[in-house]
Scaffold this motif. Structure first.
Motif, PDB file in Angstrom:
ATOM      1  N   SER A  22      22.005 -29.692  26.944  1.00  0.00           N
ATOM      2  CA  SER A  22      20.859 -29.576  25.888  1.00  0.00           C
ATOM      3  C   SER A  22      20.779 -28.469  25.331  1.00  0.00           C
ATOM      4  CB  SER A  22      19.653 -30.078  26.856  1.00  0.00           C
ATOM      5  OG  SER A  22      19.497 -31.420  27.211  1.00  0.00           O
ATOM      6  N   LEU A  26      21.298 -27.238  21.189  1.00  0.00           N
ATOM      7  CA  LEU A  26      20.428 -26.397  20.366  1.00  0.00           C
ATOM      8  C   LEU A  26      20.913 -25.233  19.970  1.00  0.00           C
ATOM      9  CD1 LEU A  26      17.377 -26.874  22.674  1.00  0.00           C
ATOM     10  CD2 LEU A  26      17.440 -27.671  20.412  1.00  0.00           C
ATOM     11  N   ILE A  93      12.384 -23.073  23.217  1.00  0.00           N
ATOM     12  CA  ILE A  93      12.521 -24.108  22.841  1.00  0.00           C
ATOM     13  C   ILE A  93      12.054 -24.099  21.242  1.00  0.00           C
ATOM     14  CG2 ILE A  93      12.475 -26.763  22.688  1.00  0.00           C
ATOM     15  CD1 ILE A  93      14.179 -25.694  24.822  1.00  0.00           C
ATOM     16  N   ASN A  94      10.646 -23.836  21.134  1.00  0.00           N
ATOM     17  CA  ASN A  94      10.197 -23.659  19.630  1.00  0.00           C
ATOM     18  C   ASN A  94      11.203 -22.789  18.755  1.00  0.00           C
ATOM     19  OD1 ASN A  94       7.963 -25.647  20.233  1.00  0.00           O
ATOM     20  ND2 ASN A  94       6.635 -24.096  20.951  1.00  0.00           N
ATOM     21  N   LEU A  96      14.189 -21.982  19.203  1.00  0.00           N
ATOM     22  CA  LEU A  96      15.666 -22.824  18.749  1.00  0.00           C
ATOM     23  C   LEU A  96      15.448 -23.935  17.654  1.00  0.00           C
ATOM     24  CD1 LEU A  96      17.299 -22.905  22.300  1.00  0.00           C
ATOM     25  CD2 LEU A  96      17.863 -21.410  20.370  1.00  0.00           C
ATOM     26  N   MET A  97      14.455 -24.589  17.869  1.00  0.00           N
ATOM     27  CA  MET A  97      13.997 -25.755  16.960  1.00  0.00           C
ATOM     28  C   MET A  97      13.520 -25.467  15.866  1.00  0.00           C
ATOM     29  SD  MET A  97      14.248 -28.767  18.731  1.00  0.00           S
ATOM     30  CE  MET A  97      13.426 -29.960  18.014  1.00  0.00           C
ATOM     31  N   ASP A  98      12.939 -24.353  15.435  1.00  0.00           N
ATOM     32  CA  ASP A  98      12.651 -23.690  14.258  1.00  0.00           C
ATOM     33  C   ASP A  98      14.164 -23.299  13.483  1.00  0.00           C
ATOM     34  OD1 ASP A  98      10.029 -24.305  14.454  1.00  0.00           O
ATOM     35  OD2 ASP A  98       9.427 -22.158  15.009  1.00  0.00           O
ATOM     36  N   LYS A  99      14.800 -22.663  14.288  1.00  0.00           N
ATOM     37  CA  LYS A  99      16.102 -22.266  13.773  1.00  0.00           C
ATOM     38  C   LYS A  99      17.038 -23.349  13.341  1.00  0.00           C
ATOM     39  CE  LYS A  99      20.269 -19.336  14.865  1.00  0.00           C
ATOM     40  NZ  LYS A  99      20.704 -18.493  16.187  1.00  0.00           N
ATOM     41  N   HIS A 100      16.728 -24.413  13.816  1.00  0.00           N
ATOM     42  CA  HIS A 100      18.001 -25.538  13.531  1.00  0.00           C
ATOM     43  C   HIS A 100      17.078 -26.292  12.507  1.00  0.00           C
ATOM     44  CE1 HIS A 100      21.005 -26.432  16.348  1.00  0.00           C
ATOM     45  NE2 HIS A 100      20.451 -25.634  17.123  1.00  0.00           N
ATOM     46  N   ARG A 101      15.906 -26.251  12.566  1.00  0.00           N
ATOM     47  CA  ARG A 101      15.065 -26.987  11.245  1.00  0.00           C
ATOM     48  C   ARG A 101      15.448 -26.349  10.056  1.00  0.00           C
ATOM     49  NH1 ARG A 101      10.727 -26.601  13.163  1.00  0.00           N
ATOM     50  NH2 ARG A 101      10.745 -28.453  14.427  1.00  0.00           N
TER      51      ARG A 101
END
Length: 295
Positions: A22, A26, A93-94, A96-101
């Motif tokens: 996972s 990410l 996690i937030n 990493l998610m922001d970076k991906h977004r």
């Protein structure tokens, strides 16, 4: 959890493989993911403790620690020797998610620009075959979503789930759904409201009725067909997606931009529309009877 006599965790069983995967998804490398997970297990740790715990090389651990610190996922405490601690999993996690977004939005903008500059090639005239329900669903949704002027579609009910939630522009839509469900008409009108939508439900039995001038083999041909497998989708007269109504245990789709294939399919689609929706006859005269040879 297994501990050494000194109270330290001694096995990687405490870090699930699924967690590492996972974190890979990410954007973390295997080493980054394993080192971050180890730091979460420890309140804080020296590099040597992480090396001993993970049983990976010293350079790999130090490189991962530096990378995690640069990303803001780990904090390096100034001490001798230096100690490291992980930021909270929620924050990580937030982050990493922001970076991906952000990366996804930038990539989408750049790809749309490239799409507008698309280089046309002769290979667009080829017939491509698409396999697998997931790939077929994606292609159907993709074509519905990118149509700019018109959509002409005859589709078996089995594929209806692929377009139920798709967003389409305010384009001309001619849609025939092959189904025995008479109540489906109202549902379709709710799915595709507007004056540009012309939507109808036709039963498979209607397709089994021979059209005018059908060859004698028509009845035998229909026995080899499952009309609910049918898919004929044309967008903007530029691209065709087609599944023949054959009886088959697996489904494959023909996809092309070939103008001849598109025009031929469009002609037969119009014949079906004229026959089933407008109630007209085939728009051509019967073939002349063969002349008898004089004996």
């Amino acid at each position: 959890m297994n501990l050494t006599p000194h109270g330290r965790i001694s096995t990687m069983e405490s870090i699930p493989t699924s967690l590492i995967k996972s974190l890979n998804d990410l954007g973390l490398s295997n080493y980054d993911a394993r080192v971050y997970a180890a730091l979460v297990l420890y309140d804080n740790a020296e590099a040597k403790e992480i090396i001993d715990f993970l049983s990976i090389s010293k350079p790999s651990v130090y490189e991962a620690l530096d990378h995690l610190a640069d990303m803001g996922l780990a904090v390096k405490r100034i001490s001798k020797p230096a100690r490291y601690s992980a930021i909270s999993p929620e924050m990580a996690i937030n982050l990493l998610m922001d970076k991906h977004r952000d990366a996804g939005e930038q990539a989408l903008a750049a790809l749309i620009t490239l799409e507008k500059k698309k280089v046309r090639t002769d290979k667009e005239d080829a017939l491509w075959t698409i396999y697998g329900d997931a790939n077929i669903e994606y292609k159907i949704r993709d074509l519905f979503g990118k149509a700019k002027r018109q959509i002409s579609c005859m589709i078996g009910e089995r594929y209806l789930k692929f377009i139920e939630k798709v967003k389409i522009r305010d384009v001309s839509l001619k849609l025939i759904v092959i189904s025995d469900d008479e109540a489906l008409q109202g549902k379709l009108l709710a799915l595709f409201p507007g004056k540009n939508a012309d939507v109808h439900v036709i039963s498979p039995a209607q397709f089994s009725v021979p059209p005018p001038f059908a060859p004698p083999e028509f009845v035998e041909i229909t026995k080899l067909m499952n009309f609910e497998n049918t898919l004929e989708l044309i967008i903007d007269d530029e691209e065709l997606l087609m599944i023949p109504p054959f009886i088959s245990s697996s489904v494959s789709v023909l996809n092309t931009r070939n103008k001849g294939a598109i025009l031929q399919t469009k002609m037969f689609s119009q014949l079906n529309w004229n026959r089933f929706i407008d109630g007209g006859e085939m728009p051509f005269p019967p073939p002349p009877a063969p002349k008898k040879k004089r004996s």
